[in-house]
Design a protein around this motif. Structure first.
Motif, short mmCIF file in Angstrom:
data_model
loop_
_atom_site.label_atom_id
_atom_site.label_comp_id
_atom_site.label_asym_id
_atom_site.label_seq_id
_atom_site.Cartn_x
_atom_site.Cartn_y
_atom_site.Cartn_z
N ALA A 402 78.15 76.11 60.87
CA ALA A 402 77.21 75.00 60.74
C ALA A 402 76.30 75.18 59.52
CB ALA A 402 76.37 74.87 62.00
N SER A 403 75.89 76.42 59.25
CA SER A 403 75.04 76.68 58.09
C SER A 403 75.78 76.37 56.79
CB SER A 403 74.59 78.14 58.10
OG SER A 403 73.81 78.43 56.96
N GLN A 405 78.31 74.33 56.50
CA GLN A 405 78.57 72.90 56.46
C GLN A 405 77.34 72.13 56.01
OE1 GLN A 405 81.43 71.50 56.62
NE2 GLN A 405 80.56 69.46 56.31
N GLU A 406 76.16 72.58 56.39
CA GLU A 406 74.94 71.89 55.94
C GLU A 406 74.79 71.98 54.42
OE1 GLU A 406 70.15 71.79 56.91
OE2 GLU A 406 71.20 73.70 56.83
N GLN A 407 75.07 73.15 53.87
CA GLN A 407 75.02 73.29 52.41
C GLN A 407 76.00 72.33 51.74
OE1 GLN A 407 73.22 75.33 50.30
NE2 GLN A 407 71.97 76.24 51.92
N ARG A 408 77.23 72.32 52.23
CA ARG A 408 78.23 71.42 51.64
C ARG A 408 77.78 69.96 51.76
NH1 ARG A 408 81.76 74.85 54.72
NH2 ARG A 408 83.00 76.25 53.40
N ALA A 409 77.22 69.61 52.92
CA ALA A 409 76.85 68.21 53.16
C ALA A 409 75.76 67.75 52.21
CB ALA A 409 76.39 68.05 54.61
N VAL A 410 74.78 68.59 51.94
CA VAL A 410 73.68 68.20 51.04
C VAL A 410 74.20 68.02 49.62
CG1 VAL A 410 71.51 68.95 50.00
CG2 VAL A 410 71.88 69.22 52.47
N TYR A 411 75.03 68.94 49.17
CA TYR A 411 75.56 68.80 47.81
C TYR A 411 76.56 67.64 47.71
CZ TYR A 411 73.31 73.10 46.27
OH TYR A 411 72.38 74.04 45.92
N ALA A 412 77.27 67.36 48.79
CA ALA A 412 78.15 66.19 48.80
C ALA A 412 77.32 64.91 48.73
CB ALA A 412 79.01 66.18 50.05
#
Length: 465
Positions: A402-403, A405-412
Motif C-alpha cells: 500500500a505504501s 502504491q500510494e507513491q505511484r498513485a501520487v506521481y501518476a
C-alpha cells in the motif's frame, strides 16, 4: 530446503553490502533516469529533425545556384558534306533560380513546419513524463521488494524458532506430532515465499537498471509526497490547460489546417525567375575549336490546367487529415480528463488502504501476542498461533504494498496533470534546451557562416558531433 534459503539469503545480503553505505534517494534515481534515458535521446533527435524541416522551408524562399558541366560527342554522317565529321564539346553553366510567387504555398509550408516543431516539443515533454514515472515505479518496486524480502526472512527466522520449540515440547509430551508437522509445513511455506520474494527483487533490479540506467544501491525511504492539486476539479483544470498531449494535438490540428490551405492554393500559378551564364567549346576532327559564351535571364509563369484529378484528391485528403486531427484532439482531451479522475480516485484509494493496513497491523499484532500467550497456558493450539502469525505477516506485507502504491498513485496523478517534469519536481539536472538547436538551424545557416559556427557549438554541446 533450509540450506537453499540460507544460500540465497547470504547471496542477497552480499549483493547489498557491495553497494556504498550512503543510501540512494528517489531524487537520485530520477536524475539518473533523466540523464541516461535513451528514450529521451530518441525524442530529442525527432525534435531536431523537425527543426531541420523549418530550415528546409526557409531555404525554399531563397534563390538557388547550381552549376552544370557537360561533355558531349556528336557525329555528322551527312553524305552531302565533304565527309564524315566527329565533334567534341564541353560546356560549363551557372544557373540561378528564384520562386517569386507560389500562391503562398512556400510561406504556408514554413508556418506548418514551425507548428510541427512546437508539437514535437510537447511530444518531448510527454516522453519526459513517461521516463520519470517509470523511474518512480522502478524505485518503488525495488524498495518494496527489499522490504518484503526482509519481512519474509524474519518470518523464516521466527518459524524456525517455532519449529524448534514445537519439537522440544513434543519430546516432553506437551504437544502431538501433528503440532510439529503443522509448524514444519508453515516453515516450508515461509521458505518458499522467501525464495519468491528474492526472485521478485532480482526482477525489480533489472527493471531499475532499464529505467534508471544502472543497478540500485541501498535505497532510502521515499521522501514526502509532492504537491499535486487541492481538489480534483483543480487538477482537471490544470490538465486541460497545460497537458503536453493536449497541446501537442492542438499544434497538429494547426499543421493540418495549414496543409488544407496549401492544398487549396495548389491550383494557383507559380512565377519564377532564372538567370544563367555559361561557357562552351566545340572541337571537330580537324582540331578546329569554336568558343561560345552565353548569358540569359528569364521569367516563367506556370500553372496547372489538368492533372487527372490529382489536385482535387490531395485537397480532399488534406481535409480528411484535418478532420482526423480535430477528432483526435477531442479524444485526447476526453482521455486526459478521464485519466485525471481515475488517478485522483486511485490516489484516494491508496491513501485509505495505507491507513487501513496500519490499523490491520495493530489489530493483528494484538491478536498474535494474545494467541501466543494463551497457547503457553494451553488454551490455544500451535495451529492457532501459526494462523495469528500469518495474519500479522499478511498485514505487514499489505502495508508495504500500500505504501508503494500510494507513491505511484501520487506521481501518476502528477503525470495526468502534465506536471511530472524535471522542472516541476525541481530535479538538479541540466534540462535540455529545445530552442538552442532550433535557433541555430531555423534560418538555414550556411557552412562557415556565423550561424554555422553557432550550430557547430550546439552540436558539440549535445554530443552529436
Amino acid at each position: 530446503m533450509s540450506k537453499t534459503v540460507g544460500r540465497l539469503a547470504a547471496l542477497a545480503m552480499g549483493t547489498f553490502l557491495a553497494f556504498p553505505a550512503s543510501a540512494e534517494t528517489l531524487t537520485d534515481a530520477l536524475v539518473s533516469a533523466y540523464n541516461n534515458s535513451d528514450l529521451l535521446d530518441q525524442s530529442r533527435a525527432v525534435l531536431r529533425a523537425a527543426d531541420e524541416d523549418v530550415a528546409g522551408a526557409v531555404s525554399a524562399l531563397r534563390p538557388t545556384l547550381d552549376y552544370q558541366i557537360s561533355e558531349s560527342y556528336g557525329y555528322d554522317g551527312n553524305p552531302s558534306s565533304s565527309g564524315f565529321q566527329d565533334t567534341f564539346s564541353t560546356s560549363l553553366d551557372l544557373i540561378a533560380e528564384l520562386a517569386i510567387y507560389t500562391g503562398g504555398r512556400n510561406r504556408m509550408a514554413l508556418e506548418a513546419a514551425k507548428e510541427a516543431v512546437l508539437a514535437a516539443r510537447e511530444g518531448l515533454i510527454v516522453q519526459e513524463q513517461t521516463v520519470l514515472f517509470n523511474a518512480v515505479d522502478a524505485y518503488m518496486t525495488v524498495y518494496a521488494a527489499v522490504e518484503t524480502v526482509e519481512l519474509r526472512r524474519n518470518s523464516v527466522r521466527v518459524l524456525n524458532e517455532e519449529v524448534r520449540a514445537a519439537r522440544d515440547r513434543f519430546e516432553v509430551g506437551e504437544v502431538t506430532r501433528t503440532d510439529v508437522a503443522q509448524a514444519e509445513a508453515r516453515l516450508a511455506q515461509a521458505e518458499a515465499d522467501l525464495v519468491a520474494a528474492e526472485g521478485d527483487l532480482e526482477t525489480g533490479r533489472e527493471l531499475y537498471n532499464l529505467e534508471v540506467g544502472r543497478y540500485p544501491g541501498v535505497l532510502a525511504a521515499p521522501p514526502s509526497l509532492p504537491e499535486a492539486a487541492p481538489t480534483e476539479t483543480a487538477a482537471r483544470d490544470i490538465a486541460l490547460r497545460s497537458h503536453p498531449r493536449i497541446l501537442q494535438s492542438q499544434r497538429l490540428v494547426t499543421v493540418d489546417e495549414i496543409n488544407v490551405n496549401s492544398a487549396e492554393a495548389a491550383v494557383l500559378p507559380t512565377l519564377s525567375a532564372s538567370a544563367s551564364v555559361g561557357y562552351s567549346n566545340a572541337e571537330d576532327r580537324f582540331g578546329r575549336t569554336n568558343f561560345d559564351e552565353d548569358a540569359g535571364v528569364s521569367l516563367t509563369l506556370r500553372g496547372p490546367i489538368y492533372r487527372g484529378g490529382q489536385l482535387n484528391s490531395v485537397f480532399r485528403q488534406a481535409k480528411a487529415q484535418r478532420d482526423n486531427s480535430r477528432a483526435q484532439l477531442l479524444r485526447t482531451t476526453a482521455e486526459i480528463s478521464e485519466l485525471v479522475g481515475r488517478s485522483w480516485a486511485v490516489r484516494d484509494v491508496s491513501r485509505a488502504s495505507l491507513i487501513a493496513t496500519g490499523r490491520q497491523i495493530e489489530a493483528a499484532q494484538i491478536a498474535f501476542d494474545g494467541t501466543r500467550e494463551e497457547a503457553t497456558l494451553g488454551a490455544r493450539t500451535t495451529l492457532d498461533v501459526l494462523d495469528a502469525e500469518q495474519d500479522l505477516l499478511d498485514a505487514q506485507a499489505s502495508r508495504i504494498s500500500a505504501s508503494a502504491q500510494e507513491q505511484r498513485a501520487v506521481y501518476a496523478l502528477l503525470a495526468s496533470m502534465g506536471r511530472l517534469t524535471a522542472d516541476y519536481l525541481g530535479l538538479p539536472v541540466t534540462t535540455y534546451d529545445p530552442a538552442a538547436y532550433y535557433n541555430a538551424v531555423s534560418n538555414a545557416p550556411v557552412i562557415g557562416s556565423e550561424q554555422g559556427i553557432q550550430l557547430d557549438r550546439v552540436l558539440k554541446s549535445i554530443g552529436r558531433q
